[in-house]
Design an enzyme around this catalytic site. Structure first.
Site, PDB file in Angstrom:
ATOM      1  N   ASN A 175       0.840  -1.208   0.000  1.00  0.00           N
ATOM      2  CA  ASN A 175       0.000   0.000   0.000  1.00  0.00           C
ATOM      3  C   ASN A 175       0.866   1.245   0.000  1.00  0.00           C
ATOM      4  O   ASN A 175       1.694   1.380  -0.925  1.00  0.00           O
ATOM      5  CB  ASN A 175      -1.152  -0.048   1.008  1.00  0.00           C
ATOM      6  CG  ASN A 175      -0.812  -0.226   2.450  1.00  0.00           C
ATOM      7  OD1 ASN A 175      -0.130  -1.162   2.825  1.00  0.00           O
ATOM      8  ND2 ASN A 175      -1.300   0.660   3.284  1.00  0.00           N
ATOM      9  N   ASP A 176       0.705   2.156   0.913  1.00  0.00           N
ATOM     10  CA  ASP A 176       1.261   3.507   0.770  1.00  0.00           C
ATOM     11  C   ASP A 176       2.762   3.565   0.464  1.00  0.00           C
ATOM     12  O   ASP A 176       3.554   2.840   1.084  1.00  0.00           O
ATOM     13  CB  ASP A 176       1.094   4.293   2.078  1.00  0.00           C
ATOM     14  CG  ASP A 176      -0.304   4.231   2.641  1.00  0.00           C
ATOM     15  OD1 ASP A 176      -1.192   3.675   1.991  1.00  0.00           O
ATOM     16  OD2 ASP A 176      -0.492   4.742   3.753  1.00  0.00           O
TER      17      ASP A 176
ATOM     18  N   SER B 108       2.472   4.053   8.097  1.00  0.00           N
ATOM     19  CA  SER B 108       3.102   4.992   7.162  1.00  0.00           C
ATOM     20  C   SER B 108       3.855   6.131   7.827  1.00  0.00           C
ATOM     21  O   SER B 108       3.554   6.529   8.948  1.00  0.00           O
ATOM     22  CB  SER B 108       2.038   5.564   6.236  1.00  0.00           C
ATOM     23  OG  SER B 108       1.690   4.566   5.308  1.00  0.00           O
TER      24      SER B 108
ATOM     25  N   GLU C  30      -5.972  10.952   6.197  1.00  0.00           N
ATOM     26  CA  GLU C  30      -4.826  10.055   6.107  1.00  0.00           C
ATOM     27  C   GLU C  30      -3.736  10.697   5.252  1.00  0.00           C
ATOM     28  O   GLU C  30      -4.003  11.484   4.341  1.00  0.00           O
ATOM     29  CB  GLU C  30      -5.245   8.711   5.483  1.00  0.00           C
ATOM     30  CG  GLU C  30      -6.147   7.895   6.398  1.00  0.00           C
ATOM     31  CD  GLU C  30      -6.288   6.436   5.970  1.00  0.00           C
ATOM     32  OE1 GLU C  30      -6.457   6.175   4.777  1.00  0.00           O
ATOM     33  OE2 GLU C  30      -6.222   5.556   6.859  1.00  0.00           O
TER      34      GLU C  30
HETATM   35  C1  FRU Z   1      -3.450   4.673   4.275  1.00  0.00           C
HETATM   36  C2  FRU Z   1      -3.158   3.982   5.589  1.00  0.00           C
HETATM   37  C3  FRU Z   1      -2.403   4.889   6.532  1.00  0.00           C
HETATM   38  C4  FRU Z   1      -1.737   3.905   7.454  1.00  0.00           C
HETATM   39  C5  FRU Z   1      -1.368   2.800   6.505  1.00  0.00           C
HETATM   40  C6  FRU Z   1      -1.385   1.433   7.096  1.00  0.00           C
HETATM   41  O1  FRU Z   1      -3.635   3.782   3.231  1.00  0.00           O
HETATM   42  O2  FRU Z   1      -4.357   3.532   6.192  1.00  0.00           O
HETATM   43  O3  FRU Z   1      -3.203   5.860   7.174  1.00  0.00           O
HETATM   44  O4  FRU Z   1      -0.620   4.446   8.092  1.00  0.00           O
HETATM   45  O5  FRU Z   1      -2.292   2.861   5.432  1.00  0.00           O
HETATM   46  O6  FRU Z   1      -0.913   0.487   6.178  1.00  0.00           O
END
Ligand code: FRU
Length: 477
Positions: A46-47, A107, A223
């Protein structure tokens, strides 16, 4: 496979080598593996995290759950690049393995101090009652890639936020270090908090205030907030979850938005005279965009090309998610532009005149011109019946439409299969990157961007022109 909570939070060491080998093989069977976008060998990405410049290279990390297409116990994978086009993945560097990040190394961002890279991230911790404790914590990476966790809380959860408090971004403003952290206040509204590094020490953070950016107070959580300076203007990029559609309409489950300020008043914690909220990307997938100011003066960003709480056709191959190309940011006439970094041309292996064709390998770039006063319609990843990813550039109406409803495997249909935006009624250009299951479309030098995923079937490899006469070049990548 649907993951249980036990599986999502199972310790890394408790997954067998056989299991990992099995899902890795399955991922390799996917027909949709990207050629020049970052994705994982298996599991969920993900991020983007910690996008920075360190040790003579660009450094970038991403959020990772290795054990399948699910959001579970997250770690950070490290990648590095000289040209922002070719990235080398060196492996997982931050594991969720201490009492301050036991349920996920969430993140965050990065900044070089001395000869170390400071990684500022959220430690996600669940106690025995499964109550979440978000800790803003840090680690140092040395030039060999060794990680040393600081093992202390750098910013505690304030009294006026819920357990949704995360994603610290460190930035330098006029020689002073600041950080912003996304959160949810006790009224369940999304906020962003501003902190200042005490004596510029990244281990000591003084709270300044909640950032005033003319927050419409409809989102329930912000976020991944980022402040980046683009042609000296502060640009706030963030993901306001639950944003009311009367403020700004959007179709994706969660939006990635931005505002441009005239300047940043750090004493007052205020983004001065912000523009109205604007959509960063008009496509189907773009989230958690992370931006930073590189030492060479460029403002750079990169996005996650998937969305939270979604299922993708790749899930059956035990992986999900990829990152976007690196995009450079600029402001012209008050508008934010995003376009691929210059070195992206190094991916090109041949140049041909753009024309219809029955077969491609779905790995290419198009640089196209659309004459005024014509409705142009073309289909990429087209099968012999002309079904694929439809792109309409209507210079009569001043409209761009991207329609994925006939492109391979269907997914996320309840969020709509068509996206559009308005443009000036005039000659228009597009640079389009196709990477097997990814498209990134940059209209008019990056004035508008459409990013997304498609999962074409084996017959969908052609390019068809249905109306109008787009001209330009096809580059094999
Ligand atoms: C955004 C998020 C962030 C968090 C991370 C966890 O996609 O929810 O807010 O830190 O992904 O993987």
């Amino acid at each position: 496979m649907a993951f249980t909570t036990e599986q999502r939070y199972r310790a890394y060491a408790d997954w067998s080598a056989e299991y990992i080998e099995k899902i890795k093989k399955n991922t390799a069977l996917s027909p949709w593996r990207t050629h020049f976008h970052i994705e994982t060998p298996h599991g969920l990405l993900n991020d983007p995290n910690g996008f920075s410049y360190f040790n003579g290279k660009f450094t970038l990390f991403y959020q990772y759950f290795p054990f399948g297409a699910a959001h579970g116990l997250k770690s950070w994978v490290h990648t590095e690049s000289k040209d922002l086009v070719h990235f080398k993945q060196t492996g997982t560097v931050i594991y969720p393995d201490t009492p301050l990040d036991s349920h996920g190394a969430y993140s965050g961002s990065a900044m070089q101090f001395g000869d170390k890279l400071f990684l500022f991230y959220t430690g996600n911790v669940r106690d025995e009652n499964w109550v979440r404790h978000p800790y803003q914590i840090g680690a140092l990476m040395d030039q060999k890639g060794n990680i040393e966790k600081l093992n202390k809380i750098l910013i505690e959860q304030p009294d006026d936020v819920t357990d949704h408090f995360r994603d610290p971004q460190i930035f330098n403003y006029q020689g002073q270090y600041y950080a912003i952290v996304g959160g949810q206040n006790l009224n369940k509204k999304g906020i962003i908090k501003l902190y200042k590094a005490h004596n510029n020490d990244y281990q000591q953070w003084d709270y300044v205030n909640d950032l005033d950016f003319a927050n419409d107070n409809t989102a329930y959580m912000m976020e991944c907030p980022n402040l980046v300076f683009v042609d000296s203007k502060p640009v706030l990029i963030y993901c306001p979850q639950g944003l009311d559609k009367s403020v700004l309409d959007y179709q994706n489950i969660y939006p990635n938005m931005f505002k441009i300020g005239d300047n940043l008043d750090v004493e007052q914690a205020k983004l001065v005279n912000p523009t109205p909220l604007q959509q960063l990307d008009y496509g189907f997938e773009c989230y958690a965009t992370q931006a930073f100011n590189a030492p060479d003066g460029r403002a750079l960003c990169i996005s996650w090309l998937a969305l939270p709480d979604m299922e993708y056709p790749t899930d059956k191959y035990d992986y999900q998610g990829c990152l976007s190309l690196v995009k450079q940011l600029a402001i012209q006439n008050g508008k934010l532009y995003q376009y691929p970094v210059e070195d992206i041309v190094n991916l090109r292996t041949s140049k041909e005149i753009f024309a219809e064709r029955q077969h491609t390998n779905n790995i290419y770039e198009l640089a196209l011109n659309f004459a005024p006063n014509i409705r142009h319609e073309m289909v990429l990843m087209a099968d012999k019946n002309g079904n694929g990813l439809t792109i309409i550039v209507d210079t009569t109406k001043g409209e761009i439409i991207v329609d994925r409803s006939n492109c391979g495997e269907k997914f996320a249909e309840k969020f709509g299969t068509v996206r559009s935006c308005q443009i000036e009624k005039q000659a228009t250009t597009a640079r389009i990157f196709i990477d097997r299951s990814v498209f990134e479309i940059f209209i008019n030098g990056g004035e508008k961007v459409f990013s997304g995923r498609v999962f074409p079937n084996a017959e969908q490899t052609g390019i068809a022109i249905k109306q109008g006469n787009p001209t330009g070049y096809f580059y094999q990548l």
